[in-house]
Structures are given as C-alpha cells and as structure tokens.
Design a protein around this motif. Sequence first.
Motif, PDB file in Angstrom:
ATOM      1  N   ARG A  50       0.837  -1.210   0.000  1.00 53.97           N
ATOM      2  CA  ARG A  50       0.000   0.000   0.000  1.00 53.97           C
ATOM      3  C   ARG A  50       0.869   1.256   0.000  1.00 53.97           C
ATOM      4  O   ARG A  50       0.557   2.228  -0.667  1.00 53.97           O
ATOM      5  CB  ARG A  50      -0.952   0.019   1.201  1.00 53.97           C
ATOM      6  N   GLN A  51       1.969   1.253   0.744  1.00 60.06           N
ATOM      7  CA  GLN A  51       2.838   2.422   0.762  1.00 60.06           C
ATOM      8  C   GLN A  51       3.487   2.625  -0.613  1.00 60.06           C
ATOM      9  O   GLN A  51       3.557   3.746  -1.118  1.00 60.06           O
ATOM     10  CB  GLN A  51       3.903   2.323   1.850  1.00 60.06           C
ATOM     11  N   ALA A  52       3.948   1.547  -1.217  1.00 60.17           N
ATOM     12  CA  ALA A  52       4.550   1.649  -2.551  1.00 60.17           C
ATOM     13  C   ALA A  52       3.510   2.120  -3.567  1.00 60.17           C
ATOM     14  O   ALA A  52       3.804   2.945  -4.448  1.00 60.17           O
ATOM     15  CB  ALA A  52       5.139   0.304  -2.975  1.00 60.17           C
ATOM     16  N   ASP A  53       2.277   1.638  -3.441  1.00 60.93           N
ATOM     17  CA  ASP A  53       1.201   2.044  -4.337  1.00 60.93           C
ATOM     18  C   ASP A  53       0.863   3.524  -4.142  1.00 60.93           C
ATOM     19  O   ASP A  53       0.611   4.248  -5.115  1.00 60.93           O
ATOM     20  CB  ASP A  53      -0.031   1.173  -4.095  1.00 60.93           C
ATOM     21  N   ALA A  54       0.879   3.990  -2.898  1.00 62.75           N
ATOM     22  CA  ALA A  54       0.633   5.406  -2.625  1.00 62.75           C
ATOM     23  C   ALA A  54       1.689   6.276  -3.297  1.00 62.75           C
ATOM     24  O   ALA A  54       1.370   7.313  -3.889  1.00 62.75           O
ATOM     25  CB  ALA A  54       0.599   5.666  -1.118  1.00 62.75           C
ATOM     26  N   ALA A  55       2.941   5.848  -3.242  1.00 61.02           N
ATOM     27  CA  ALA A  55       4.030   6.602  -3.875  1.00 61.02           C
ATOM     28  C   ALA A  55       3.856   6.618  -5.393  1.00 61.02           C
ATOM     29  O   ALA A  55       4.029   7.661  -6.043  1.00 61.02           O
ATOM     30  CB  ALA A  55       5.380   6.008  -3.495  1.00 61.02           C
ATOM     31  N   ARG A  56       3.493   5.477  -5.961  1.00 59.71           N
ATOM     32  CA  ARG A  56       3.261   5.393  -7.412  1.00 59.71           C
ATOM     33  C   ARG A  56       2.117   6.314  -7.822  1.00 59.71           C
ATOM     34  O   ARG A  56       2.231   7.089  -8.785  1.00 59.71           O
ATOM     35  CB  ARG A  56       2.951   3.945  -7.809  1.00 59.71           C
ATOM     36  N   CYS A  57       1.030   6.273  -7.067  1.00 57.60           N
ATOM     37  CA  CYS A  57      -0.134   7.117  -7.379  1.00 57.60           C
ATOM     38  C   CYS A  57       0.195   8.604  -7.216  1.00 57.60           C
ATOM     39  O   CYS A  57      -0.269   9.442  -7.996  1.00 57.60           O
ATOM     40  CB  CYS A  57      -1.315   6.736  -6.485  1.00 57.60           C
ATOM     41  N   ALA A  58       0.992   8.923  -6.208  1.00 57.72           N
ATOM     42  CA  ALA A  58       1.368  10.325  -5.992  1.00 57.72           C
ATOM     43  C   ALA A  58       2.186  10.849  -7.164  1.00 57.72           C
ATOM     44  O   ALA A  58       1.933  11.955  -7.667  1.00 57.72           O
ATOM     45  CB  ALA A  58       2.148  10.467  -4.681  1.00 57.72           C
ATOM     46  N   LEU A  59       3.159  10.077  -7.599  1.00 54.22           N
ATOM     47  CA  LEU A  59       3.987  10.498  -8.735  1.00 54.22           C
ATOM     48  C   LEU A  59       3.129  10.646  -9.993  1.00 54.22           C
ATOM     49  O   LEU A  59       3.268  11.624 -10.732  1.00 54.22           O
ATOM     50  CB  LEU A  59       5.136   9.510  -8.965  1.00 54.22           C
ATOM     51  N   ASN A  60       2.229   9.694 -10.212  1.00 51.48           N
ATOM     52  CA  ASN A  60       1.337   9.782 -11.368  1.00 51.48           C
ATOM     53  C   ASN A  60       0.451  11.023 -11.277  1.00 51.48           C
ATOM     54  O   ASN A  60       0.256  11.730 -12.273  1.00 51.48           O
ATOM     55  CB  ASN A  60       0.458   8.534 -11.480  1.00 51.48           C
ATOM     56  N   GLY A  61      -0.091  11.280 -10.088  1.00 48.06           N
ATOM     57  CA  GLY A  61      -0.965  12.433  -9.913  1.00 48.06           C
ATOM     58  C   GLY A  61      -0.244  13.749 -10.137  1.00 48.06           C
ATOM     59  O   GLY A  61      -0.745  14.648 -10.833  1.00 48.06           O
ATOM     60  N   TRP A  62       0.941  13.886  -9.565  1.00 51.42           N
ATOM     61  CA  TRP A  62       1.724  15.103  -9.766  1.00 51.42           C
ATOM     62  C   TRP A  62       2.051  15.292 -11.245  1.00 51.42           C
ATOM     63  O   TRP A  62       1.969  16.402 -11.768  1.00 51.42           O
ATOM     64  CB  TRP A  62       3.011  15.057  -8.937  1.00 51.42           C
ATOM     65  N   TYR A  64       0.432  14.034 -13.894  1.00 55.58           N
ATOM     66  CA  TYR A  64      -0.803  14.308 -14.633  1.00 55.58           C
ATOM     67  C   TYR A  64      -1.190  15.784 -14.499  1.00 55.58           C
ATOM     68  O   TYR A  64      -1.451  16.462 -15.500  1.00 55.58           O
ATOM     69  CB  TYR A  64      -1.924  13.405 -14.110  1.00 55.58           C
ATOM     70  N   TRP A  65      -1.203  16.279 -13.278  1.00 55.14           N
ATOM     71  CA  TRP A  65      -1.645  17.664 -13.072  1.00 55.14           C
ATOM     72  C   TRP A  65      -0.622  18.669 -13.576  1.00 55.14           C
ATOM     73  O   TRP A  65      -0.985  19.786 -13.955  1.00 55.14           O
ATOM     74  CB  TRP A  65      -2.040  17.903 -11.615  1.00 55.14           C
ATOM     75  N   ALA A  77      -3.092  13.969 -21.414  1.00 52.19           N
ATOM     76  CA  ALA A  77      -2.160  13.780 -20.295  1.00 52.19           C
ATOM     77  C   ALA A  77      -2.069  12.302 -19.934  1.00 52.19           C
ATOM     78  O   ALA A  77      -0.974  11.780 -19.683  1.00 52.19           O
ATOM     79  CB  ALA A  77      -2.596  14.614 -19.093  1.00 52.19           C
ATOM     80  N   ALA A  78      -3.211  11.626 -19.903  1.00 47.79           N
ATOM     81  CA  ALA A  78      -3.220  10.191 -19.588  1.00 47.79           C
ATOM     82  C   ALA A  78      -2.464   9.391 -20.637  1.00 47.79           C
ATOM     83  O   ALA A  78      -1.711   8.469 -20.312  1.00 47.79           O
ATOM     84  CB  ALA A  78      -4.660   9.689 -19.458  1.00 47.79           C
ATOM     85  N   GLN A  84       4.840   5.113 -19.012  1.00 49.35           N
ATOM     86  CA  GLN A  84       6.095   5.840 -18.847  1.00 49.35           C
ATOM     87  C   GLN A  84       6.783   5.403 -17.556  1.00 49.35           C
ATOM     88  O   GLN A  84       6.130   4.977 -16.602  1.00 49.35           O
ATOM     89  CB  GLN A  84       5.861   7.357 -18.823  1.00 49.35           C
ATOM     90  N   SER A  85       8.079   5.544 -17.522  1.00 47.66           N
ATOM     91  CA  SER A  85       8.876   5.124 -16.372  1.00 47.66           C
ATOM     92  C   SER A  85       8.800   6.144 -15.245  1.00 47.66           C
ATOM     93  O   SER A  85       8.423   7.311 -15.445  1.00 47.66           O
ATOM     94  CB  SER A  85      10.336   4.940 -16.789  1.00 47.66           C
ATOM     95  N   VAL A  86       9.220   5.707 -14.071  1.00 48.69           N
ATOM     96  CA  VAL A  86       9.349   6.601 -12.917  1.00 48.69           C
ATOM     97  C   VAL A  86      10.326   7.723 -13.260  1.00 48.69           C
ATOM     98  O   VAL A  86      10.090   8.894 -12.939  1.00 48.69           O
ATOM     99  CB  VAL A  86       9.802   5.803 -11.671  1.00 48.69           C
ATOM    100  N   ALA A  87      11.413   7.386 -13.926  1.00 45.68           N
ATOM    101  CA  ALA A  87      12.424   8.386 -14.301  1.00 45.68           C
ATOM    102  C   ALA A  87      11.815   9.449 -15.210  1.00 45.68           C
ATOM    103  O   ALA A  87      12.088  10.646 -15.041  1.00 45.68           O
ATOM    104  CB  ALA A  87      13.614   7.715 -14.978  1.00 45.68           C
ATOM    105  N   PHE A  88      10.997   9.039 -16.168  1.00 44.49           N
ATOM    106  CA  PHE A  88      10.346   9.989 -17.076  1.00 44.49           C
ATOM    107  C   PHE A  88       9.480  10.960 -16.284  1.00 44.49           C
ATOM    108  O   PHE A  88       9.522  12.177 -16.507  1.00 44.49           O
ATOM    109  CB  PHE A  88       9.489   9.236 -18.106  1.00 44.49           C
ATOM    110  N   LYS A  89       8.689  10.442 -15.370  1.00 43.94           N
ATOM    111  CA  LYS A  89       7.777  11.286 -14.586  1.00 43.94           C
ATOM    112  C   LYS A  89       8.551  12.225 -13.662  1.00 43.94           C
ATOM    113  O   LYS A  89       8.199  13.401 -13.522  1.00 43.94           O
ATOM    114  CB  LYS A  89       6.802  10.413 -13.809  1.00 43.94           C
ATOM    115  N   ASN A  90       9.602  11.708 -13.036  1.00 41.29           N
ATOM    116  CA  ASN A  90      10.440  12.569 -12.195  1.00 41.29           C
ATOM    117  C   ASN A  90      11.076  13.689 -13.014  1.00 41.29           C
ATOM    118  O   ASN A  90      11.137  14.834 -12.566  1.00 41.29           O
ATOM    119  CB  ASN A  90      11.516  11.749 -11.481  1.00 41.29           C
TER     120      ASN A  90
END
Length: 162
Positions: A50-62, A64-65, A77-78, A84-90
């Motif tokens: 759940r914590q890892a999923d929260a982090a994934r969702c937070a990165l996706n949300g940031w 997206y917005w 945006a979707a 896309q990778s975590v690196a791409f989103k960061n």
Amino acid sequence: MDRSLEKIVSISASIASATFTRAAQTAVNFDSRICSAANKSQVVDYFLWRQADAARCALNGWSYWMLRKNGETGENAAVILDKQSVAFKNELLFQNGINFNELPAWQRRGTGLYWEKYDKLGYNPIEGKEVVAVRRRLKVDEELPVKEEYKEFIYQFLNVGD
C-alpha cells in the motif's frame, strides 16, 4: 463472504467522504477496502504494498496535473503518461521546477493514523494527590518511515500484547 462486513466497508467510505467534504467545503471521495491475511507477515506485506502504491499514485498524480497545468487535456495527459517510467515522470516534474523527492513525505507516500499512548496528569480527589493516567489519542503521522523501517513500524502494532 460476510455481507455485513461488505456493508461496513462501504459505509466507512461514505462517512469519510461526507465528513471530509463538509469540513473542507469541497467535494471529495474516499474508497475503502478490507484485507484478509493469514499471518503477521502477510499484513506487513500488504502495508508495504500500500505504501509503494501510494508513492506510485502520488507520482502519477503530480505528473498528470503538471501536464494539465501546461495545457494538456485530461485524455492527452493520460496518454502521455501511459507506460512511462518513474524516471520519465520525475524528469517531467523536475523540468517544471518540482523535485518529487523533496515534496513533504505525506504527499509522496501518504499519512498514517493510529492510536498512541500518552501520560496525562490528573488529580485523585479521594487520595488528595496528583496522578498520572495513561490515555490514548489518535496520532496523525505525516512522516512515515520507508522500506525496512516501515516494516518494523508495522510489526510494532502487530506485536502489541504478545
């Protein structure tokens, strides 16, 4: 499965949504779930997930917005973020002035709510002296640990009374 349990889970989400909406004066929506685990290890694994999923969702949300703020439609945006990778989103956030890893912990991995014990000074009128009573209060923890520390943090709740 016990239907009354399903009802309780459903109503808990409804109550949380209504209460928060009223307090915040803006519409919000919560969901609720229950997890069946055979042992403590499975409970800990669930919370780690759940914590890892929260982090994934937070990165996706940031991400997206950020795209929406930059003029993209919700649909576009979707599509841009799909697969896309975590690196791409960061990097997307970083190029727009946001270092995701420097955001407050609660924005990256959520908030914990749990009971904590504390000492409360009181007065015993029968004995005519001050006394200390152990009470409990709801703790709102916005600085949850990660990885192995989080695992031990969850185990401490499971080992109470052992």
